[in-house]
Design a protein around this motif. Structure first.
Motif, PDB file in Angstrom:
ATOM      1  N   ALA A  13       0.832  -1.212   0.000  1.00 45.02           N
ATOM      2  CA  ALA A  13       0.000   0.000   0.000  1.00 45.02           C
ATOM      3  C   ALA A  13       0.864   1.259   0.000  1.00 45.02           C
ATOM      4  CB  ALA A  13      -0.927  -0.009   1.219  1.00 45.02           C
ATOM      5  N   VAL A  14       1.946   1.234   0.762  1.00 47.37           N
ATOM      6  CA  VAL A  14       2.853   2.390   0.805  1.00 47.37           C
ATOM      7  C   VAL A  14       3.503   2.596  -0.563  1.00 47.37           C
ATOM      8  CG1 VAL A  14       5.036   3.225   1.783  1.00 47.37           C
ATOM      9  CG2 VAL A  14       3.279   2.281   3.291  1.00 47.37           C
ATOM     10  N   LYS A  15       3.950   1.530  -1.179  1.00 48.09           N
ATOM     11  CA  LYS A  15       4.594   1.626  -2.492  1.00 48.09           C
ATOM     12  C   LYS A  15       3.609   2.109  -3.560  1.00 48.09           C
ATOM     13  CE  LYS A  15       7.643   0.383  -5.826  1.00 48.09           C
ATOM     14  NZ  LYS A  15       9.053   0.388  -5.923  1.00 48.09           N
ATOM     15  N   ARG A  16       2.373   1.628  -3.480  1.00 49.48           N
ATOM     16  CA  ARG A  16       1.367   2.073  -4.454  1.00 49.48           C
ATOM     17  C   ARG A  16       1.106   3.568  -4.292  1.00 49.48           C
ATOM     18  NH1 ARG A  16      -3.700   0.979  -5.143  1.00 49.48           N
ATOM     19  NH2 ARG A  16      -4.266   0.331  -3.059  1.00 49.48           N
ATOM     20  N   ASP A  17       1.115   4.069  -3.082  1.00 40.76           N
ATOM     21  CA  ASP A  17       0.961   5.501  -2.786  1.00 40.76           C
ATOM     22  C   ASP A  17      -0.176   6.139  -3.584  1.00 40.76           C
ATOM     23  OD1 ASP A  17       1.638   7.903  -1.481  1.00 40.76           O
ATOM     24  OD2 ASP A  17       2.926   8.521  -3.148  1.00 40.76           O
ATOM     25  N   GLY A  18      -1.345   5.503  -3.524  1.00 41.29           N
ATOM     26  CA  GLY A  18      -2.501   6.070  -4.198  1.00 41.29           C
ATOM     27  C   GLY A  18      -2.681   5.646  -5.647  1.00 41.29           C
ATOM     28  N   ARG A  19      -1.661   5.028  -6.233  1.00 36.64           N
ATOM     29  CA  ARG A  19      -1.806   4.516  -7.608  1.00 36.64           C
ATOM     30  C   ARG A  19      -2.830   3.386  -7.593  1.00 36.64           C
ATOM     31  NH1 ARG A  19       3.098   2.052  -9.970  1.00 36.64           N
ATOM     32  NH2 ARG A  19       1.956   2.026 -11.904  1.00 36.64           N
ATOM     33  N   GLY A  20      -3.468   3.187  -8.708  1.00 36.17           N
ATOM     34  CA  GLY A  20      -4.454   2.114  -8.807  1.00 36.17           C
ATOM     35  C   GLY A  20      -3.818   0.736  -8.705  1.00 36.17           C
ATOM     36  N   VAL A  21      -4.626  -0.208  -8.259  1.00 31.25           N
ATOM     37  CA  VAL A  21      -4.163  -1.590  -8.129  1.00 31.25           C
ATOM     38  C   VAL A  21      -3.771  -2.156  -9.496  1.00 31.25           C
ATOM     39  CG1 VAL A  21      -4.865  -3.933  -7.490  1.00 31.25           C
ATOM     40  CG2 VAL A  21      -5.496  -2.015  -6.039  1.00 31.25           C
ATOM     41  N   ARG A  22      -4.529  -1.826 -10.533  1.00 25.43           N
ATOM     42  CA  ARG A  22      -4.234  -2.353 -11.871  1.00 25.43           C
ATOM     43  C   ARG A  22      -2.847  -1.914 -12.355  1.00 25.43           C
ATOM     44  NH1 ARG A  22      -8.792  -4.521 -14.357  1.00 25.43           N
ATOM     45  NH2 ARG A  22     -10.755  -3.853 -13.423  1.00 25.43           N
ATOM     46  N   ALA A  23      -2.548  -0.628 -12.195  1.00 26.11           N
ATOM     47  CA  ALA A  23      -1.251  -0.111 -12.650  1.00 26.11           C
ATOM     48  C   ALA A  23      -0.105  -0.729 -11.849  1.00 26.11           C
ATOM     49  CB  ALA A  23      -1.217   1.411 -12.538  1.00 26.11           C
ATOM     50  N   ALA A  24      -0.287  -0.818 -10.538  1.00 27.82           N
ATOM     51  CA  ALA A  24       0.763  -1.406  -9.698  1.00 27.82           C
ATOM     52  C   ALA A  24       0.951  -2.877 -10.026  1.00 27.82           C
ATOM     53  CB  ALA A  24       0.421  -1.219  -8.220  1.00 27.82           C
ATOM     54  N   ALA A  25      -0.149  -3.605 -10.209  1.00 31.04           N
ATOM     55  CA  ALA A  25      -0.063  -5.034 -10.530  1.00 31.04           C
ATOM     56  C   ALA A  25       0.663  -5.250 -11.850  1.00 31.04           C
ATOM     57  CB  ALA A  25      -1.457  -5.648 -10.580  1.00 31.04           C
ATOM     58  N   MET A  26       0.435  -4.352 -12.803  1.00 25.39           N
ATOM     59  CA  MET A  26       1.130  -4.463 -14.083  1.00 25.39           C
ATOM     60  C   MET A  26       2.634  -4.306 -13.879  1.00 25.39           C
ATOM     61  SD  MET A  26       0.617  -2.356 -17.649  1.00 25.39           S
ATOM     62  CE  MET A  26      -1.122  -2.710 -17.688  1.00 25.39           C
ATOM     63  N   ASP A  27       3.029  -3.373 -13.018  1.00 26.09           N
ATOM     64  CA  ASP A  27       4.452  -3.181 -12.715  1.00 26.09           C
ATOM     65  C   ASP A  27       5.051  -4.422 -12.043  1.00 26.09           C
ATOM     66  OD1 ASP A  27       4.302  -0.624 -13.742  1.00 26.09           O
ATOM     67  OD2 ASP A  27       4.245   0.359 -11.772  1.00 26.09           O
ATOM     68  N   VAL A  28       4.275  -5.036 -11.145  1.00 24.49           N
ATOM     69  CA  VAL A  28       4.753  -6.225 -10.414  1.00 24.49           C
ATOM     70  C   VAL A  28       4.817  -7.438 -11.342  1.00 24.49           C
ATOM     71  CG1 VAL A  28       4.283  -7.790  -8.475  1.00 24.49           C
ATOM     72  CG2 VAL A  28       3.796  -5.368  -8.233  1.00 24.49           C
ATOM     73  N   GLY A  29       3.856  -7.516 -12.271  1.00 26.76           N
ATOM     74  CA  GLY A  29       3.791  -8.676 -13.156  1.00 26.76           C
ATOM     75  C   GLY A  29       2.817  -9.729 -12.663  1.00 26.76           C
ATOM     76  N   ILE A  30       1.806  -9.293 -11.917  1.00 24.63           N
ATOM     77  CA  ILE A  30       0.771 -10.196 -11.414  1.00 24.63           C
ATOM     78  C   ILE A  30      -0.592  -9.582 -11.695  1.00 24.63           C
ATOM     79  CG2 ILE A  30       2.258 -11.197  -9.630  1.00 24.63           C
ATOM     80  CD1 ILE A  30       0.923  -9.392  -7.576  1.00 24.63           C
ATOM     81  N   SER A  31      -1.640 -10.332 -11.431  1.00 24.46           N
ATOM     82  CA  SER A  31      -2.985  -9.813 -11.686  1.00 24.46           C
ATOM     83  C   SER A  31      -3.387  -8.811 -10.598  1.00 24.46           C
ATOM     84  CB  SER A  31      -3.998 -10.957 -11.723  1.00 24.46           C
ATOM     85  OG  SER A  31      -4.250 -11.430 -10.409  1.00 24.46           O
ATOM     86  N   PRO A  32      -4.246  -7.870 -10.943  1.00 21.65           N
ATOM     87  CA  PRO A  32      -4.739  -6.923  -9.936  1.00 21.65           C
ATOM     88  C   PRO A  32      -5.432  -7.626  -8.767  1.00 21.65           C
ATOM     89  CG  PRO A  32      -5.297  -6.144 -12.135  1.00 21.65           C
ATOM     90  CD  PRO A  32      -4.739  -7.536 -12.291  1.00 21.65           C
ATOM     91  N   ALA A  33      -6.182  -8.697  -9.063  1.00 24.38           N
ATOM     92  CA  ALA A  33      -6.866  -9.430  -7.991  1.00 24.38           C
ATOM     93  C   ALA A  33      -5.859 -10.034  -7.010  1.00 24.38           C
ATOM     94  CB  ALA A  33      -7.751 -10.521  -8.592  1.00 24.38           C
ATOM     95  N   THR A  34      -4.766 -10.569  -7.539  1.00 25.70           N
ATOM     96  CA  THR A  34      -3.740 -11.163  -6.672  1.00 25.70           C
ATOM     97  C   THR A  34      -3.078 -10.095  -5.814  1.00 25.70           C
ATOM     98  OG1 THR A  34      -3.332 -12.972  -8.211  1.00 25.70           O
ATOM     99  CG2 THR A  34      -1.570 -12.463  -6.656  1.00 25.70           C
TER     100      THR A  34
END
Length: 116
Positions: A13-34
């Motif tokens: 949550a701190v790393k996302r810092d308000g960014r959407g889950v979809r965008a962060a998940a894309m950066d991580v390489g996993i699904s937004p649900a995961t």
């Protein structure tokens, strides 16, 4: 230094810092649900855990209480983690954890004997 595994969701949550889950998940390489499940406290599988640690720029050993091996230091100890599913009672989980740790101690003792 060891980071409790329960901190993983907060660190996401701190790393996302308000960014959407979809965008962060894309950066991580996993699904937004995961990513959402892990952020909400569910334990990830090993591959997901490694991807998240890389994205967080953290060494997975920090969560596992392990340090880099240097020379004569003791080898790292096993740590047993069980998912939050209710299929295993707390007593069974504790017994399985003790069995795993006892097996590791026996293997270490055997390795010491063979190295003499």
């Amino acid at each position: 230094m060891s980071i409790p595994i329960e901190e993983l969701g907060r660190l996401i949550a701190v790393k996302r810092d308000g960014r959407g889950v979809r965008a962060a998940a894309m950066d991580v390489g996993i699904s937004p649900a995961t990513l959402s499940r892990v952020e909400n406290g569910n334990m990830p599988d090993l591959v997901t855990f490694a991807k998240i640690c890389k994205w967080l720029d953290l060494d997975p050993r920090e969560f596992l209480g392990l340090e880099a091996r240097n020379g004569d230091q003791e080898p790292p100890q096993a740590v047993a983690h069980f998912r939050k599913k209710k299929t295993v009672s707390q007593d069974t989980a504790a017994a399985l954890g003790e069995l795993i740790l006892a097996s590791q101690r026996a293997l270490q003792a055997r390795a010491k004997l063979m190295n003499r």
